[in-house]
Design an enzyme around this catalytic site. Structure first.
Site, short mmCIF file in Angstrom:
data_model
loop_
_atom_site.label_atom_id
_atom_site.label_comp_id
_atom_site.label_asym_id
_atom_site.label_seq_id
_atom_site.Cartn_x
_atom_site.Cartn_y
_atom_site.Cartn_z
CB CYS A 93 -0.94 0.01 1.20
SG CYS A 93 -2.14 -1.35 1.22
CG HIS A 106 -4.33 20.75 4.00
ND1 HIS A 106 -5.56 21.19 4.44
CD2 HIS A 106 -3.75 21.81 3.34
CE1 HIS A 106 -5.74 22.46 4.05
NE2 HIS A 106 -4.66 22.84 3.38
CG ASN A 121 -6.93 -0.20 2.01
OD1 ASN A 121 -6.28 0.45 1.20
ND2 ASN A 121 -6.36 -0.99 2.90
CG HIS A 173 -18.55 6.24 4.25
ND1 HIS A 173 -19.42 6.78 3.33
CD2 HIS A 173 -19.32 5.50 5.10
CE1 HIS A 173 -20.66 6.41 3.62
NE2 HIS A 173 -20.62 5.64 4.69
CG HIS A 199 12.06 -1.63 3.94
ND1 HIS A 199 11.84 -2.81 4.62
CD2 HIS A 199 11.69 -1.87 2.65
CE1 HIS A 199 11.40 -3.73 3.77
NE2 HIS A 199 11.29 -3.17 2.57
CG HIS A 218 -2.72 3.78 3.67
ND1 HIS A 218 -3.29 3.46 2.45
CD2 HIS A 218 -2.61 2.62 4.37
CE1 HIS A 218 -3.50 2.15 2.41
NE2 HIS A 218 -3.10 1.62 3.56
#
Length: 465
Positions: free
Chosen positions: A168, A339, A376, A372, A247, A343
């Site tokens: 992702c 802002h 995802n 919503h 990572h 994710h």
């Protein structure tokens, strides 16, 4: 005398030339977003409560306990009824996918979003110098990037990259590739394409750690047009300020918490382990530690250092055995960020980041509404959140936008954008932004299937209708 003057002047001229060259090269290394286009699948791919119930009932390996688990997961997920699924789900073949199903899903997205993006920007496909495609769970030959090059008849000297397995957080990894290529080549256009293929990756078993992914992931993607041509700055939407990648693949507990694997019956799926929240928190903290000095003003960093020293001193003076509350770094990220583009990994992910960064509901609204409305969408989710901010006309010239993403590995990547001009295009939210936020984010799954909670395992039987 003139020769002496010239010799004295030469080092000064060389110094000015060096400074000018450094400034000029630095300007050519900037990374701008000219435009981006999020993907909205057609309405015949929309999956509401009734359809989701039918899909779950088709899995004959599930029992009452799994139904209860799935109901609890989907009710608390923050996902609504207007998300999208791949076409294979609607033909009832999710347990028997073909390579063609995955490629068709991607091509629908590619040709819709890339076509709209290039047309709106007035850029020909032959003008693209760099193509980066990231789709984690579909690897085809020829590659997906080659399919795009073939379809749009792009130049033979185009530099292309095709990323798989990045999870992702792949959008910002692709962006890092673009940024680094821009450092070596001037006045280039780059096309970044980010998505996920769900068609070949439906899990048909009953392992709870693997059926959870079926509830969370939905179809989507985004195509982004970038450049380092400083003469196009007036057309740009965003300017990249910094990017940090973390990572934790060297840690076994982080590496194993989010992994594609087979269950004990040999059925392929995506395992989400119990150590996932801990791994995400650890990588998030390390990432923030690296990016904070790059995005926060000096006064905030100094204030944090003073507060941390005072807290450390006070703890040293505490008697042994004294219980101290959780120590929270008192960093005000809003001093350097306007802002927060988070994710949409799930409601818990959004809540956790909100708590860690002391964000308000206003700050979290774009991520909640994206989860919503679209679910995802993996690596593409950040851009739907950004589009929501733009559609709500929140993004003004000079504002700073922090993107935060998580991915298998385990990785946490983040970057900071500066808004170059006032923005207000609707993008993928254009026709429905006025309906958000709705009065309630509750989905009707509990109302429809809540009776499962009261069923007895010994007498439970799946209703036919």
């Amino acid at each position: 005398m003139e020769l002496l003057s010239f010799l004295l002047l030469l080092p000064i001229l060389y110094l000015f030339f060096t400074i000018w060259k450094w400034v000029n090269d630095k300007r050519d290394r900037e990374c701008y977003i000219l435009d981006y286009q999020c993907y909205k699948p057609t309405d015949d791919r929309m999956c509401g409560t009734e359809f989701c119930g039918e899909v779950i009932k088709r899995n004959k390996n599930l029992g009452l306990n799994e139904y209860k688990f799935l109901l609890k997961a989907i009710v608390s997920s923050g996902i609504g009824e207007r998300t999208y699924a791949p076409r294979i789900m609607f033909s009832g073949r999710e347990e028997n996918p073909t390579l063609a199903d995955g490629i068709l899903e991607m091509e629908e997205f590619f040709y819709d979003s890339i076509g709209k993006l290039l047309s709106r920007a007035g850029i020909s496909p032959q003008e693209i110098d760099l193509l980066v495609v990231n789709v984690s769970m579909l690897s085809a030959v020829p590659s997906l990037s080659s399919r795009i090059i073939n379809h749009y008849n792009m130049r033979q000297d185009i530099k292309s990259f095709n990323l798989t397995g990045m999870g992702c957080s792949a959008s910002l990894i692709s962006l890092d590739i673009v940024r680094n290529v821009f450092k070596s080549y001037k006045n280039k256009y780059a096309l970044l394409v980010t998505s996920e293929s769900l068609s070949p990756n439906w899990y048909a078993g009953n392992d709870r750690s693997m059926i959870l992914a079926n509830c969370l992931f939905r179809s989507g993607g985004c195509a982004i047009l970038l450049t380092n041509n400083k003469s196009l700055k007036h057309r740009a939407m965003f300017k990249l300020k910094c990017l940090v990648r973390t990572h934790h693949g060297a840690r076994d507990e982080s590496y194993d918490c989010c992994i594609q694997t087979e269950d004990e019956k040999g059925r392929m799926g995506f395992h989400l382990g119990k150590t996932l929240p801990e791994a995400a928190t650890r990588s998030f903290v390390d990432n923030l530690r690296a990016i904070s000095p790059k995005i926060l003003p000096v006064r905030e960093i100094l204030r944090f250092m003073v507060v941390s020293l005072v807290k450390k001193w006070n703890r040293r003076g505490s008697p042994k055995g004294t219980t101290q509350g959780p120590i929270k770094a008192a960093v005000n990220f809003k001093s350097g960020v306007d802002h927060f583009c988070i994710h949409t990994g799930g409601k818990a992910v959004i809540d956790g980041i909100g708590t860690s960064l002391d964000l308000t509901e206003y700050d979290l609204e774009p991520a909640r509404m994206t989860l919503h409305r679209f679910g995802n969408t993996s690596a593409g989710s950040l851009w739907y959140v950004l589009a929501y901010m733009e559609a709500k006309k929140r993004l003004k010239k000079g504002d700073k936008v922090l993107m935060i993403s998580f991915g298998a590995g385990f990785k946490c990547n983040s970057c900071l954008w500066e808004v170059v001009r006032d923005l207000g295009d609707g993008n993928v939210w254009k026709d429905e932004i006025d309906r958000y936020p709705p009065k309630s984010l509750a989905n009707p799954y509990m109302e429809k299937y809540g009776w499962i909670q009261n069923e007895d395992p010994s007498t439970f039987k799946i209703p036919e209708d």
